[in-house]
Scaffold this motif. Structure first.
Motif, PDB file in Angstrom:
ATOM      1  N   GLU A   1      -6.054   9.279   2.644  1.00  0.00           N
ATOM      2  CA  GLU A   1      -6.514   8.330   1.448  1.00  0.00           C
ATOM      3  C   GLU A   1      -5.015   7.414   1.413  1.00  0.00           C
ATOM      4  O   GLU A   1      -4.061   7.566   1.521  1.00  0.00           O
ATOM      5  CB  GLU A   1      -6.026   9.006  -0.102  1.00  0.00           C
ATOM      6  N   CYS A   2      -5.627   6.140   1.278  1.00  0.00           N
ATOM      7  CA  CYS A   2      -4.419   5.167   1.157  1.00  0.00           C
ATOM      8  C   CYS A   2      -4.637   4.095  -0.182  1.00  0.00           C
ATOM      9  O   CYS A   2      -5.848   3.789  -0.489  1.00  0.00           O
ATOM     10  CB  CYS A   2      -4.576   4.154   2.349  1.00  0.00           C
ATOM     11  N   LYS A   3      -3.558   3.891  -1.015  1.00  0.00           N
ATOM     12  CA  LYS A   3      -4.009   3.022  -2.155  1.00  0.00           C
ATOM     13  C   LYS A   3      -3.272   1.878  -1.920  1.00  0.00           C
ATOM     14  O   LYS A   3      -2.014   1.512  -1.583  1.00  0.00           O
ATOM     15  CB  LYS A   3      -3.297   3.840  -3.395  1.00  0.00           C
ATOM     16  N   TYR A   4      -3.952   0.730  -1.836  1.00  0.00           N
ATOM     17  CA  TYR A   4      -3.675  -0.912  -1.864  1.00  0.00           C
ATOM     18  C   TYR A   4      -3.465  -1.324  -3.251  1.00  0.00           C
ATOM     19  O   TYR A   4      -4.089  -0.950  -4.133  1.00  0.00           O
ATOM     20  CB  TYR A   4      -4.657  -1.540  -0.928  1.00  0.00           C
ATOM     21  N   GLU A   5      -2.813  -2.277  -3.385  1.00  0.00           N
ATOM     22  CA  GLU A   5      -2.266  -2.964  -4.521  1.00  0.00           C
ATOM     23  C   GLU A   5      -2.238  -4.441  -4.508  1.00  0.00           C
ATOM     24  O   GLU A   5      -1.899  -4.888  -3.371  1.00  0.00           O
ATOM     25  CB  GLU A   5      -0.670  -2.595  -4.961  1.00  0.00           C
TER      26      GLU A   5
ATOM     27  N   VAL B   1      -1.135   7.982   0.285  1.00  0.00           N
ATOM     28  CA  VAL B   1      -1.303   8.787  -1.049  1.00  0.00           C
ATOM     29  C   VAL B   1      -1.651  10.297  -0.181  1.00  0.00           C
ATOM     30  O   VAL B   1      -0.874  11.283  -0.728  1.00  0.00           O
ATOM     31  CB  VAL B   1      -2.455   8.731  -1.857  1.00  0.00           C
TER      32      VAL B   1
ATOM     33  N   LYS C   1      -8.369   2.538  -3.987  1.00  0.00           N
ATOM     34  CA  LYS C   1      -8.067   3.561  -3.123  1.00  0.00           C
ATOM     35  C   LYS C   1      -9.334   3.740  -2.087  1.00  0.00           C
ATOM     36  O   LYS C   1     -10.444   3.683  -2.207  1.00  0.00           O
ATOM     37  CB  LYS C   1      -8.315   5.020  -3.737  1.00  0.00           C
ATOM     38  N   ASP C   2      -8.815   3.780  -0.705  1.00  0.00           N
ATOM     39  CA  ASP C   2      -9.380   3.932   0.541  1.00  0.00           C
ATOM     40  C   ASP C   2      -9.510   5.343   0.972  1.00  0.00           C
ATOM     41  O   ASP C   2      -8.294   5.828   1.252  1.00  0.00           O
ATOM     42  CB  ASP C   2      -9.051   2.938   1.588  1.00  0.00           C
ATOM     43  N   THR C   3     -10.545   6.154   0.669  1.00  0.00           N
ATOM     44  CA  THR C   3     -10.574   7.226   0.683  1.00  0.00           C
ATOM     45  C   THR C   3     -11.581   7.953   1.893  1.00  0.00           C
ATOM     46  O   THR C   3     -12.536   7.379   1.727  1.00  0.00           O
ATOM     47  CB  THR C   3     -10.886   8.131  -0.530  1.00  0.00           C
TER      48      THR C   3
ATOM     49  N   TRP D   1      -5.386  -1.664  -8.052  1.00  0.00           N
ATOM     50  CA  TRP D   1      -5.184  -0.802  -7.359  1.00  0.00           C
ATOM     51  C   TRP D   1      -6.647  -0.466  -6.821  1.00  0.00           C
ATOM     52  O   TRP D   1      -7.641  -0.398  -7.560  1.00  0.00           O
ATOM     53  CB  TRP D   1      -4.665   0.486  -7.756  1.00  0.00           C
TER      54      TRP D   1
ATOM     55  N   TYR E   1       1.020  -1.235  -0.092  1.00  0.00           N
ATOM     56  CA  TYR E   1       0.046  -0.076  -0.118  1.00  0.00           C
ATOM     57  C   TYR E   1       0.811   1.154   0.168  1.00  0.00           C
ATOM     58  O   TYR E   1       2.058   1.285   0.418  1.00  0.00           O
ATOM     59  CB  TYR E   1      -0.885   0.235   1.218  1.00  0.00           C
ATOM     60  N   THR E   2       0.179   2.422  -0.421  1.00  0.00           N
ATOM     61  CA  THR E   2       0.889   3.591  -0.379  1.00  0.00           C
ATOM     62  C   THR E   2       0.020   4.616   0.177  1.00  0.00           C
ATOM     63  O   THR E   2      -1.268   4.641  -0.066  1.00  0.00           O
ATOM     64  CB  THR E   2       1.156   4.168  -1.948  1.00  0.00           C
TER      65      THR E   2
END
Length: 127
Positions: free
Chosen positions: A73-77, A69, A124-126, A122, A66-67
């Motif tokens: 906001e977190c972006k999972y892959e 952002v 995004k959990d926002t 991907w 994850y990143t």
């Protein structure tokens, strides 16, 4: 306007209970993949605020990374290997937590998965 991504009611209930100190918020542990996000004509089926499952779940898999952002906001892959879901038309994904609950769902046009191809998704959990 149609809604193609939601945070589920289960996730929102857990967040409110965690903020009140009643529970510890379960962490995100993986992706869920499905092929029930479109109708027979290939149109994306809109999500409602009360949806808590995929239209047709095919696979659960731990995420790759994850990143963060931003502060909200977190972006999972997550990558499907060549063998995983070969021949399927993926049209919905989600995130699930340590309790096994789906907490975020996203629907999109169907993506064909060939047996000789890995695919990375991907979400995004926002907030």
């Amino acid at each position: 306007m149609t809604q193609n991504q939601i945070i589920t009611v289960t996730a929102r209930k857990n967040m409110v209970r965690a903020r009140a100190g009643e529970i510890q918020l379960p962490k995100i542990v993986g992706f869920v993949f499905g092929d029930g996000g479109v109708d027979e004509s290939g149109n994306i089926i809109p999500l409602s605020e009360t949806d808590s499952t995929l239209g047709n779940e095919l696979l659960r898999k731990k995420y790759d990374g994850y990143t963060m952002v931003s502060d909200t906001e977190c972006k999972y892959e997550c990558t499907l290997t060549e063998e995983e879901l070969a021949g399927k038309e993926i049209s919905e994904i989600g995130l699930y937590d340590a309790n096994g609950d789906i907490v975020n769902i996203k629907r999109f046009s169907a993506k064909g998965k060939d047996a000789d191809l890995a695919m990375t998704f991907w979400i995004k959990d926002t907030f």
